[in-house]
Structures are given as C-alpha cells and as structure tokens.
Write an enzyme that holds these catalytic residues in place. Structure first.
Site, mmCIF file in Angstrom:
data_model
loop_
_atom_site.group_PDB
_atom_site.id
_atom_site.type_symbol
_atom_site.label_atom_id
_atom_site.label_comp_id
_atom_site.label_asym_id
_atom_site.label_seq_id
_atom_site.Cartn_x
_atom_site.Cartn_y
_atom_site.Cartn_z
ATOM 1 N N ASP A 95 6.526 8.638 12.755
ATOM 2 C CA ASP A 95 6.238 8.044 14.058
ATOM 3 C C ASP A 95 5.553 9.066 14.975
ATOM 4 O OD1 ASP A 95 6.239 6.025 15.931
ATOM 5 O OD2 ASP A 95 8.398 6.050 16.294
ATOM 6 N N HIS A 96 5.426 8.719 16.251
ATOM 7 C CA HIS A 96 4.715 9.503 17.271
ATOM 8 C C HIS A 96 4.698 11.018 17.013
ATOM 9 C CE1 HIS A 96 4.214 6.265 20.276
ATOM 10 N NE2 HIS A 96 5.327 5.791 19.730
ATOM 11 N N GLU A 161 -3.066 5.979 18.318
ATOM 12 C CA GLU A 161 -2.739 5.263 19.550
ATOM 13 C C GLU A 161 -3.892 5.394 20.531
ATOM 14 O OE1 GLU A 161 0.540 5.504 23.145
ATOM 15 O OE2 GLU A 161 1.257 5.596 21.084
ATOM 16 N N GLU A 169 10.171 8.610 24.415
ATOM 17 C CA GLU A 169 10.755 8.585 23.083
ATOM 18 C C GLU A 169 10.582 9.950 22.452
ATOM 19 O OE1 GLU A 169 10.908 5.670 19.254
ATOM 20 O OE2 GLU A 169 8.917 6.167 19.993
ATOM 21 N N HIS A 212 8.497 2.104 25.962
ATOM 22 C CA HIS A 212 9.617 2.441 25.087
ATOM 23 C C HIS A 212 10.937 2.180 25.805
ATOM 24 C CE1 HIS A 212 6.793 5.308 22.805
ATOM 25 N NE2 HIS A 212 7.100 4.318 21.998
ATOM 26 N N GLY A 213 11.939 1.789 25.037
ATOM 27 C CA GLY A 213 13.241 1.506 25.614
ATOM 28 C C GLY A 213 13.397 0.023 25.892
ATOM 29 N N HIS A 252 3.847 -0.991 19.703
ATOM 30 C CA HIS A 252 4.856 0.014 20.053
ATOM 31 C C HIS A 252 5.704 -0.498 21.210
ATOM 32 C CE1 HIS A 252 2.734 3.822 18.289
ATOM 33 N NE2 HIS A 252 2.947 2.892 17.405
ATOM 34 N N ASN A 274 7.093 -1.518 15.968
ATOM 35 C CA ASN A 274 8.153 -0.516 15.969
ATOM 36 C C ASN A 274 9.404 -1.053 16.655
ATOM 37 O OD1 ASN A 274 6.069 0.986 14.958
ATOM 38 N ND2 ASN A 274 6.211 2.639 16.447
#
Length: 342
Positions: A95-96, A161, A169, A212-213, A252, A274
């Site tokens: 990932d990232h 991306e 994250e 994210h989150g 994402h 994701n």
C-alpha cells in the site's frame, strides 16, 4: 489455491473490469488478520487482494525491528503457504509508499522480485503502490515512469495516485481541500506520461473526495462522476470512444462509504477498493467483547489463577478473525465480487 501468478492477477483485473465489479483490498498487519482476510474471501466466493502498508510491514518484522522489507517478505512467504488451503485466488500488494520510503520499501521489493523471476519464479508481490500525492504532478509521474519500467521487468503491476486522499494512514497525511478532486487534465497528463499499458500495466488511484478513516455522514463529499470525466478525457486523448474505460481505477479511503457511492465508483471503472479502518474495527471489536465478558477468566482476579482457556490468544483470536472475515464478505458483496471466482 496458490498466490496469484502475474497472469492470474491480470485475468482477475480484466474480469473485474469486464464484469463491472471490484475487489476489496484488505490491509493486514499479522498472520491473524491475513488468515481472517483469506477466510472472508473464501466465504464470499471471491478472489481478492491482501495488502500491507509501510507501517504494517514494519510491525510484521517485529515491532522493535521495524524493517519494512523483511516484514513484507515474511508476509509473502507465509501467505504463499497458507493461501494454498483456500479455494480462491489472492494477490499480494503493498500500500501507500511516499517518496521518502521508496528506497527502503518498494525499490528493494521490486529488486527481490526481479531476481526471483530471473530464477524462474513468480514475484513476491503482484503489485506495489507509489504514492506521489505529496509531490508535484510532473515529479509524481516522472517517478512513476521509472518505477513502471522496474515493475514491468519484475512482472509486477504498479499502482499510482493522482490527487490527494485526505486524512491520515501510517504517517501519510493529506489535507481536506480542493486537491481531493482529480481533474481531467490530471488524467490526460497521466496517459501522456505512462501510456495505456504498452509501457507496463498500472492501476490509477484518482481522487474524488476520498478520505482515510471513517467519518459521520455528510463530512466527506464524494463525487464519483469525477472518475467518469477522467475516463472520458483519457479516452479522447487516446483516440477511443466516450464509452471506453482506459484506466484501471482504485478507490482509496473506502471505509465508511455509502453503498450508492461505491456502486457509482465501480460503474465508472473502479476495480480495486482499499478497506482498512472497517476491518480493523471488525477484528478488534470481538476481542473487546471477549475480554469484558470473560474478564474473571482472563484476569487473575483476587489472586485466583484465571482460566487458561479464556486468556489463550487462540480463544479470543478466533472471535476476532471471524468478525473480520464477516466484514470482508460484506465488502465483497458491496463491490459485486462475491461469487465471481472462476
């Protein structure tokens, strides 16, 4: 089944695109969370993607060691063995990875896969992500071009991306501002720099308000139509029709998204989404319940000896894995991949 070969992974992605569904990409950070993800995919009758972040890779190497490469290779080796017992195809992904960690994460893993392929084997990971969201687009794509060539030599797919995912994250943080929305110009610049597959296959995480989150409804403004606009802009640049979908898109920040938002994103070309925050909670919540319900056995209350069958990590671990596996099934159903394994 064995971990997906490059050809099997390519077929997975092709079938998702042709069938208008997407695979959940589940972040893992331990053997337990990996096993939970595998069971979830098997229960759903769906192939899937398991991925590890830089922080997850560090943790897998030993929390006091913090070696991203050894943690990743350990996960890959373990996954190769245990995945054989499940009747679905599983691809491994990292990932990232921001610019400052490329030399300690993605580049060494690509080198390890290249050596393995030269010896007649398969790459350790089927895809890697380069997160260039924190650098100017021109630099982002220049690095992507270099990594794409390395990935192609290793029989690996690159994920990039274009735009910025908000929230945080594993130390990668994006502001919640206008950069959350990729533009048609971004899409055109991407195909001009990287091509349309002839230089190596790549996945593209275009941003359409992703964060994210998990946030309460109304706090995140997703605009899936941006994905369609980007596809159309890229198609025009490549001389294709308006109904073409040249990008293999990634969603994402998928945790907490509404069903209609997920469906619209998949309709516009998303084939990988994701999922991390939701599955973390699904894993941890049963542990909390177990500890509160069985506290007298888990703890040595008033000098007693406790109950070994209740504080044995396997006892509460089974509940945790079952909870996470159920959430993976839910993700497969939302993304329409349930029952698509061939």
């Amino acid at each position: 089944m064995p971990i997906a070969t490059p050809d099997v992974y390519a077929d997975m992605l092709d079938r998702a695109k042709a069938g208008s569904f997407a695979y959940p990409a589940i972040n893992v950070s331990s053997s337990q969370t990996l096993n939970a993800a595998l069971k979830g995919f098997a229960d759903a009758g769906s192939d899937g993607i398991v991925q590890v972040s830089t922080g997850g890779a560090e943790y897998l190497s030993g929390h006091s060691v913090k070696n991203m490469v050894s943690g990743s290779l350990a996960l890959a080796a373990y996954a190769e063995e245990v995945a054989k017992s499940y009747p679905v195809n599983i691809a491994l992904h990292t990932d990232h990875c921001p610019k400052g960690k490329l030399d300690g994460f993605v580049r060494p893993l690509l080198a390890a896969s290249t050596e393995r392929v030269k010896s007649g084997g398969n790459p350790w990971f089927q895809s890697h992500m380069w997160d260039g969201s924190a650098v100017p687009l021109a630099e982002n794509l220049e690095i992507a071009k270099e990594l794409l060539a390395l990935a192609k030599a290793a029989h690996v797919i690159l994920e990039i991306e274009v735009g910025v995912v908000g929230g945080e994250e594993d130390g990668v943080e994006g502001a919640i501002d206008e950069k959350l929305y990729s533009t048609p110009e971004d899409a055109i610049a991407t195909v001009q720099a990287l091509g349309a597959g002839e230089n190596g296959r790549y996945l593209t995480a275009l941003t359409f308000g992703n964060v994210h989150g998990v946030y309460k409804p109304g706090n995140v403004k997703l605009r899936p139509e941006i994905l369609l606009e980007a596809q159309q802009a890229a198609a025009k640049e490549l001389g294709l029709g308006d109904d073409a979908r040249p990008f293999d898109l990634v969603f994402h920040g998928g945790s907490g998204s509404l069903p209609e938002e997920i469906a619209a994103a998949v309709d516009n070309g998303v084939i990988k989404m994701n999922v991390d925050t939701d599955t973390q909670y699904a894993f941890t919540r049963p542990i909390a319940d177990w500890m509160l319900t069985n506290y007298a056995g888990v703890l040595k209350v008033d000098g007693e000896v406790g109950n070994k069958k209740q504080y044995d990590p396997r006892a509460w671990g089974k509940a945790a894995e079952a909870g996470m596996a159920a959430r993976v099934v839910e993700a497969c159903e939302a993304l329409r991949s349930a029952g698509t394994h061939q």
